[in-house]
Design a protein around this motif. Structure first.
Motif, PDB file in Angstrom:
ATOM      1  N   ARG A 140       1.091  -0.889   0.361  1.00 48.67           N
ATOM      2  CA  ARG A 140       0.211  -0.092   0.135  1.00 48.67           C
ATOM      3  C   ARG A 140       0.878   1.538  -0.253  1.00 48.67           C
ATOM      4  O   ARG A 140       1.739   1.795   0.868  1.00 48.67           O
ATOM      5  CB  ARG A 140      -1.116   0.067   1.341  1.00 48.67           C
ATOM      6  CG  ARG A 140      -2.306  -0.480   0.607  1.00 48.67           C
ATOM      7  CD  ARG A 140      -3.137   0.663   0.225  1.00 48.67           C
ATOM      8  NE  ARG A 140      -3.503   1.697   0.871  1.00 48.67           N
ATOM      9  CZ  ARG A 140      -3.595   3.066   0.059  1.00 48.67           C
ATOM     10  NH1 ARG A 140      -2.961   3.324  -1.215  1.00 48.67           N
ATOM     11  NH2 ARG A 140      -3.370   4.213   0.267  1.00 48.67           N
ATOM     12  N   CYS A 184      -4.889   7.524  -7.361  1.00 48.31           N
ATOM     13  CA  CYS A 184      -5.149   7.259  -5.951  1.00 48.31           C
ATOM     14  C   CYS A 184      -4.015   8.186  -4.698  1.00 48.31           C
ATOM     15  O   CYS A 184      -3.232   7.325  -3.593  1.00 48.31           O
ATOM     16  CB  CYS A 184      -5.475   5.972  -4.957  1.00 48.31           C
ATOM     17  SG  CYS A 184      -6.568   5.196  -5.975  1.00 48.31           S
ATOM     18  N   PRO A 185      -3.682   9.160  -4.935  1.00 42.58           N
ATOM     19  CA  PRO A 185      -2.411   9.900  -3.737  1.00 42.58           C
ATOM     20  C   PRO A 185      -3.039   9.499  -1.963  1.00 42.58           C
ATOM     21  O   PRO A 185      -4.228  10.731  -2.320  1.00 42.58           O
ATOM     22  CB  PRO A 185      -2.374  11.690  -4.557  1.00 42.58           C
ATOM     23  CG  PRO A 185      -4.009  11.857  -5.502  1.00 42.58           C
ATOM     24  CD  PRO A 185      -4.402  10.563  -5.657  1.00 42.58           C
ATOM     25  N   PHE A 186      -2.199  10.313  -1.891  1.00 45.64           N
ATOM     26  CA  PHE A 186      -2.820   9.727   0.163  1.00 45.64           C
ATOM     27  C   PHE A 186      -2.049  11.389  -0.009  1.00 45.64           C
ATOM     28  O   PHE A 186      -1.130  11.806   0.628  1.00 45.64           O
ATOM     29  CB  PHE A 186      -2.368   8.934   0.661  1.00 45.64           C
ATOM     30  CG  PHE A 186      -2.462   8.729   1.846  1.00 45.64           C
ATOM     31  CD1 PHE A 186      -3.831   9.077   2.716  1.00 45.64           C
ATOM     32  CD2 PHE A 186      -2.275   8.413   3.439  1.00 45.64           C
ATOM     33  CE1 PHE A 186      -4.393   8.825   4.185  1.00 45.64           C
ATOM     34  CE2 PHE A 186      -2.615   8.532   3.968  1.00 45.64           C
ATOM     35  CZ  PHE A 186      -3.622   8.083   4.743  1.00 45.64           C
ATOM     36  N   LEU A 187      -3.199  11.893   1.131  1.00 43.11           N
ATOM     37  CA  LEU A 187      -2.367  13.048   2.184  1.00 43.11           C
ATOM     38  C   LEU A 187      -1.535  14.072   1.148  1.00 43.11           C
ATOM     39  O   LEU A 187      -1.184  15.115   1.374  1.00 43.11           O
ATOM     40  CB  LEU A 187      -1.804  12.940   3.234  1.00 43.11           C
ATOM     41  CG  LEU A 187      -2.862  12.764   3.712  1.00 43.11           C
ATOM     42  CD1 LEU A 187      -2.261  12.539   5.129  1.00 43.11           C
ATOM     43  CD2 LEU A 187      -3.740  14.047   4.508  1.00 43.11           C
ATOM     44  N   THR A 222     -10.213   7.580   6.563  1.00 43.72           N
ATOM     45  CA  THR A 222      -9.217   8.145   6.213  1.00 43.72           C
ATOM     46  C   THR A 222      -8.369   7.396   5.306  1.00 43.72           C
ATOM     47  O   THR A 222      -7.114   8.515   5.589  1.00 43.72           O
ATOM     48  CB  THR A 222      -9.481   9.220   7.588  1.00 43.72           C
ATOM     49  OG1 THR A 222      -9.001   8.440   8.282  1.00 43.72           O
ATOM     50  CG2 THR A 222      -9.814  10.238   7.919  1.00 43.72           C
ATOM     51  N   GLY A 223      -8.199   6.530   5.210  1.00 48.43           N
ATOM     52  CA  GLY A 223      -7.320   6.142   5.243  1.00 48.43           C
ATOM     53  C   GLY A 223      -7.307   5.621   3.425  1.00 48.43           C
ATOM     54  O   GLY A 223      -7.815   6.684   2.777  1.00 48.43           O
ATOM     55  N   TYR A 224      -7.151   4.504   3.501  1.00 43.33           N
ATOM     56  CA  TYR A 224      -7.426   4.200   1.136  1.00 43.33           C
ATOM     57  C   TYR A 224      -8.519   4.815   0.560  1.00 43.33           C
ATOM     58  O   TYR A 224      -8.561   5.518  -0.574  1.00 43.33           O
ATOM     59  CB  TYR A 224      -7.493   2.650   1.568  1.00 43.33           C
ATOM     60  CG  TYR A 224      -6.930   2.726  -0.493  1.00 43.33           C
ATOM     61  CD1 TYR A 224      -6.466   3.357  -1.670  1.00 43.33           C
ATOM     62  CD2 TYR A 224      -7.072   0.989  -1.009  1.00 43.33           C
ATOM     63  CE1 TYR A 224      -5.987   2.694  -2.680  1.00 43.33           C
ATOM     64  CE2 TYR A 224      -6.021   0.479  -2.114  1.00 43.33           C
ATOM     65  CZ  TYR A 224      -5.891   1.087  -2.807  1.00 43.33           C
ATOM     66  OH  TYR A 224      -5.557   1.294  -4.213  1.00 43.33           O
ATOM     67  N   VAL A 230      -9.649   7.707   1.707  1.00 45.24           N
ATOM     68  CA  VAL A 230     -10.418   9.510   0.851  1.00 45.24           C
ATOM     69  C   VAL A 230      -9.544   9.109  -0.266  1.00 45.24           C
ATOM     70  O   VAL A 230      -9.810  10.064  -1.224  1.00 45.24           O
ATOM     71  CB  VAL A 230      -9.495   9.651   1.854  1.00 45.24           C
ATOM     72  CG1 VAL A 230      -7.692   9.834   2.055  1.00 45.24           C
ATOM     73  CG2 VAL A 230     -10.546  11.219   1.198  1.00 45.24           C
ATOM     74  N   SER A 231      -8.252   8.087  -0.182  1.00 46.28           N
ATOM     75  CA  SER A 231      -7.742   8.795  -1.363  1.00 46.28           C
ATOM     76  C   SER A 231      -8.176   8.058  -2.748  1.00 46.28           C
ATOM     77  O   SER A 231      -7.874   8.234  -3.920  1.00 46.28           O
ATOM     78  CB  SER A 231      -6.407   7.864  -1.120  1.00 46.28           C
ATOM     79  OG  SER A 231      -5.068   8.401  -0.503  1.00 46.28           O
ATOM     80  N   GLY A 232      -9.016   6.907  -2.762  1.00 42.63           N
ATOM     81  CA  GLY A 232      -9.595   7.142  -3.906  1.00 42.63           C
ATOM     82  C   GLY A 232     -11.074   7.509  -4.137  1.00 42.63           C
ATOM     83  O   GLY A 232     -11.976   6.943  -5.587  1.00 42.63           O
ATOM     84  N   ALA A 256     -12.387  17.312   1.868  1.00 46.58           N
ATOM     85  CA  ALA A 256     -12.811  16.060   1.097  1.00 46.58           C
ATOM     86  C   ALA A 256     -14.478  16.518   1.710  1.00 46.58           C
ATOM     87  O   ALA A 256     -15.007  16.399   3.039  1.00 46.58           O
ATOM     88  CB  ALA A 256     -12.206  14.513   1.444  1.00 46.58           C
TER      89      ALA A 256
END
Lengths: 285, 285, 285, 285
Positions: free
Chosen positions: A152, A206-209, B182-184, B186-188, C213
């Motif tokens: 991940r 799917c970029p994170f933060l 708040t993990g995967y 929100v990235s998606g 978001a």
């Protein structure tokens, strides 16, 4: 498209009976018009396509977008124009169908078709700590650097020329040609880009933060992607077909291949019409 | 949180010296307050965590969000509340830091903390053609069905109760708890969901040519995901940590685990404050 | 739905001949079954709907989603269940059609229908510098604070309970009920939320250079939106139907109305089926 | 930039004292270097900017992006290069600041600056039923067709050359230059486009129930937007500054203005650096 067509190669997806039967029909039809024709099979596993001793004036591909991509990568550099007969699902790259091929080929032989040039991506891989390239290759739709199946969030450093864009934490990065913008790019939130444009599109998956909108860039500078330390599995994939594993510190440089791909279009063909026909633009019901 | 705390278990990430040293300090501090304390190590590879003969009144985890998720899955069912001391990156699940733990533990022992309940996902896997479950397990953040590293676009059939939502062509599907939003999720492109809510979120990863907005659903019905034929590699991943391969026709049913996870919060703790502190809400500069 | 139906009010969109003709047909049909029935017109301009001396046991609305929203706002508080016959475009809120109403009404009178409860938003406006509310009202789908037609980017401060989320620079903010999540909310990038859930959704419209978001929140706390200084025109809109101008420093507080809206459903009705029928979920072609 | 600079015009935002004071300082500094200089005020309300009898060799704008856009529209056609000193918020179009202007001007007078060309949009409005244009104008960032403050969802028909893309139901449509892609375009979900590219971007604002990804198109064909019947209020806005009302059947044709805008850059200037400095790319924390 003005050149006289004297020799056509039909490429069929290896092991596909529909493609083979249709190829025989088309072959008979072409032969009856005093144009030299021969049939070759395209295998996904092998990155070489043998076109025969005499270079054909055009290549007709019987298959879906997958076969088109595969053949385009393999014959890129020869400058031979491609025409696709759709035997697949979406068929965005193909120009005609198993029902309409006769009209399209009549147009082709009567010089009523046009040819468009499409940019191709070329990458060079530098293994960590090496200044000599380790390998190189091409992609017609897109080049993707992405995480493995279980890992991940990988961290990739992106540069454009001598400017560092910074590190992206994401599932990966898509580098698309305009041709490929209707593929993985648009699924990842990237724009649709007119296929004749001489640009590429950088879209994070799917970029994170972090903030990183899709970028449309010219080929003036080389794009470089470096795998940062402590990632899990990282893969480089070409047109969603070929791929291999990258390691920490590996650097992939991406630019435009010297020769574009030439695609044959019937006179009535239009990008906007295709976007609508294939479902990329859907009107309000 | 009103119960008297007589016994605390400290869980450290296996092989992490920082965690071990901090655990010793905290252990001494707790011991000096006449509360029984002992230290155990958490190994990612093993889905069991041995808490000792006597069930502790609370578990303090020294690690990042990854260790929190791992421990939460393993002790779910015991009803023991968890407190996280952040030794990782984001630390959204943790409540205190290596610098502030003393104040938090004073609050804990003085009954000034609160406890929140968080839903946990439970899945059951039915192999193709079998009506008996093949295996089952839990996820605290999310359960993801996704493509392998090289494959592109898998087709998954989604049902909710006896209603079929249809087939999705995408990189995969994320099923998140509010905690995992708040993990995967929100990235998606999924929403942030208040952690106390008794819902789950279904978010497609890079869907291709189909309309499928993220869905927020109650646990009234069971969600079922079936792997359609002719996909490449398909994986089921739990909290981005554990995973295995799925095959054509396999069906995963997902619902709420019987017991929620209990998380300990200091009195000042607030979801909105955390969203801001961790960068999920960034104001205009 | 178990209560005996003795009295039905038919509400038609004012000035709509289709609605009026259909109402007469339905009225005759109901009358023949010894149920008291009368017809009233709904005017968009007026926020009152006169239901007559005797409170009906249910209200049947002949119109589109717009008329449903308008009537729902006006009769909210009475606890009278609503049934919609779709004469409009999407008709997500309606349950039957001009072709199928007879079967639905037979089900209704035979007690074969169900009733669902849907949350309604209630807002209170505090003008700048005033602690007394200036006005209040309701929204069934959504409450939107947005820029005027020429202005660009307004700044709004958002709080949830005593927590400040910060300032958003955007075209505006959508606060939707789950019912309204299939309306403006989903266009703005918000999730689809199961209609029975007791939550609201906060979705920014085209935010500029800030991370925000969509948020799904419970009604435990009051949401407050304050218009920051130096904005251009700012509007408050209710269900996309009613609206008025806000000024710098004005504060809108939003919570749940005391009484939910009751909607009548035929036994076969399902949220997932509706999402598919109305185009909110489209399978891969 | 090789031309000898003999005459500079300083443009200040009308009524802005900071701008006026800084203009006096800069004017004295320029004058001391034997370059002719004079100061003019820019008023937002008036679409004309009087540059004086003698055309300057370059124009220095003291203001934010808003003043830059306004001046760029007004002097487009003269071919005079622009340099911005940022007195505003984001300042993406400006090149220097009230603290650093001296270095930049030294570079400018010593011919160490470069000049880039940026495309400008030109629109022509055809009122319903008229084949003669009703009016025309320019936009440097974007041209937006959007709904009024209370209306919801307008229907616009979009064509590109002789191809109809279909009808969009949305809050509106953004047509951006690459320069404007960092403005409203990116807020609406559009890509960031390298500023030297000769393309425009079509981005729908909150589209409802139709598929319409942002499109990057060349200026080969004219884009036309027609207001469909039964909309509420519809507005045409230029650079978020000027605007007017459109009516049913009105058609707006959009192409590239004959003359691009020339922007002066210091040698060290880079698009990527600006994207990072202004917050359009934010790395993982």
């Amino acid at each position: 498209m003005n050149a006289l067509i004297r020799h056509i190669t039909l490429v069929v997806k290896a092991g596909n009976n529909n493609a083979r039967n249709l190829a025989r029909k088309i072959s008979t039809w072409i032969d009856a018009r005093n144009v030299h024709v021969h049939i070759v099979e395209n295998t996904m596993d092998c990155e070489v396509l043998e076109l025969g001793r005499e270079k054909p004036d055009c290549v007709i591909v019987l298959g879906g977008d997958g076969t088109m991509l595969s053949v385009a990568r393999k014959i890129n550099g020869h400058g031979i124009p491609l025409l696709g007969v759709n035997l697949g699902n979406v068929g965005f790259l193909t120009e005609t169908t198993p029902l309409a091929w006769q009209q399209t080929l009549e147009d082709l032989l009567a010089n009523r078709c046009t040819v468009s040039s499409r940019v191709v991506l070329e990458y060079t891989l530098y293994k960590r700590g090496h200044s000599e390239p380790s390998c190189s290759g091409k992609a017609f739709n897109d080049l993707v650097v992405n995480r493995g199946s279980l890992a991940r969030l990988i961290t990739l450093q992106v540069s454009y020329g001598d400017q560092c864009l910074g590190c992206v934490r994401a599932d990966g990065l898509i580098i698309s040609t305009p041709t490929g913008s209707t593929g993985y790019g648009v699924s990842g939130g990237g724009p649709l880009v007119y296929p004749d444009l001489d640009v590429f599109i950088l879209t994070p998956i799917c970029p994170f933060l972090n903030t990183f909108a899709p970028l449309v860039l010219p080929f003036d500078q080389t794009l470089a992607i470096r795998v940062e330390p402590n990632n899990g599995e990282v893969y480089l994939t070409l047109d969603g077909q070929k791929g291999f594993c990258l390691e920490d510190g590996d650097r992939v440089e991406i630019g435009r291949a010297k020769t574009p791909i030439k695609l044959i279009h019937s006179a009535a063909s239009s990008y906007i019409t295709k976007l609508k026909a294939k479902g990329f633009i859907k009107e309000y019901p």
